[in-house]
Design a protein around this motif. Structure first.
Motif, PDB file in Angstrom:
ATOM      1  N   CYS A  43      27.277  31.986  17.643  1.00  0.00           N
ATOM      2  CA  CYS A  43      26.666  33.212  18.143  1.00  0.00           C
ATOM      3  C   CYS A  43      26.171  32.976  19.579  1.00  0.00           C
ATOM      4  O   CYS A  43      25.448  32.012  19.827  1.00  0.00           O
ATOM      5  CB  CYS A  43      25.493  33.619  17.249  1.00  0.00           C
ATOM      6  N   CYS A  46      21.821  33.652  19.366  1.00  0.00           N
ATOM      7  CA  CYS A  46      20.914  32.717  18.669  1.00  0.00           C
ATOM      8  C   CYS A  46      21.503  31.311  18.571  1.00  0.00           C
ATOM      9  O   CYS A  46      20.833  30.403  18.099  1.00  0.00           O
ATOM     10  CB  CYS A  46      20.565  33.256  17.296  1.00  0.00           C
ATOM     11  N   CYS A  58      27.141  38.242  14.129  1.00  0.00           N
ATOM     12  CA  CYS A  58      26.058  37.396  13.625  1.00  0.00           C
ATOM     13  C   CYS A  58      25.142  38.233  12.735  1.00  0.00           C
ATOM     14  O   CYS A  58      24.604  39.252  13.185  1.00  0.00           O
ATOM     15  CB  CYS A  58      25.265  36.811  14.787  1.00  0.00           C
ATOM     16  N   CYS A  61      21.381  38.395  14.399  1.00  0.00           N
ATOM     17  CA  CYS A  61      21.003  39.146  15.598  1.00  0.00           C
ATOM     18  C   CYS A  61      22.061  40.166  16.015  1.00  0.00           C
ATOM     19  O   CYS A  61      21.924  40.786  17.056  1.00  0.00           O
ATOM     20  CB  CYS A  61      20.679  38.207  16.747  1.00  0.00           C
TER      21      CYS A  61
HETATM   22 ZN   LIG Z   1      22.963  35.302  16.319  1.00  0.00          ZN
END
Ligand SMILES: [Zn+2]
Length: 165
Positions: A43, A46, A58, A61
């Motif tokens: 990702c 994050c 993801c 997030c």
């Molecule tokens: Zn993420």
């Protein structure tokens, strides 16, 4: 139909063949498995690494997963189950262990068989490595790996970022 007809049950095998488009997210992962590589996705927000990669986004997030990351091949058992119950179609001699394995460099676990040790030797933190099938049997599936086996390394602590908030 009545029992008087002499037929009270009919066995009728059915099957469905279909094609599935892997899409851009899973293609590198599945191609990797055809070439002896374990490819996950990172990702960009994050930095969690998903192996196997999730559905392109993801879940933490909602950023689009775009970067391929080679993980493993070794990993650490995060939890496991000892299978003692026989069932139809079983291919592995019981008792055997199905484990969740966090591959090195990944932040989520994947499930696979643990072999080449006794079931009661398996423990959380045990270091394991994949045993690939013969190259002629490799395909776009985790079944390209026959099983995982202990490496003999000291146990590891699990340091996944997945549980952090
Ligand atoms: Zn993420």
């Amino acid at each position: 139909m009545s029992e008087a007809d002499g037929i009270v049950r009919l066995r009728q095998p059915i099957g469905v063949e279909y094609s599935w488009s892997a899409g851009p997210n899973a293609t590198s992962h599945l191609s990797g498995l055809m070439n002896g590589k374990l490819i996950g996705k990172r990702c960009p927000s994050c930095t969690l690494v998903y192996f196997p990669p999730r559905n392109g986004v993801c879940p933490k997030c909602a950023a689009i997963l775009a970067e391929d990351v080679e993980v493993g091949p070794k990993g650490t058992i995060s939890t496991f189950c000892v299978v003692n119950v026989p069932f139809l179609g079983q291919k592995v001699k019981i008792p055997y262990v199905a484990a969740q394995i966090v591959l090195d460099g990944a932040d989520i676990s994947m499930q696979h068989l643990i072999q080449e040790c006794e079931a009661d030797e398996v423990r959380i933190g045990m270091r394991v490595e994949p045993v690939w099938k013969d190259r002629s049997e490799w395909g776009p599936t985790l079944e390209s790996i026959a099983h995982f086996r202990p490496t003999g390394e000291p146990d590891a602590a699990l340091g996944s970022k997945a549980g952090e908030s």
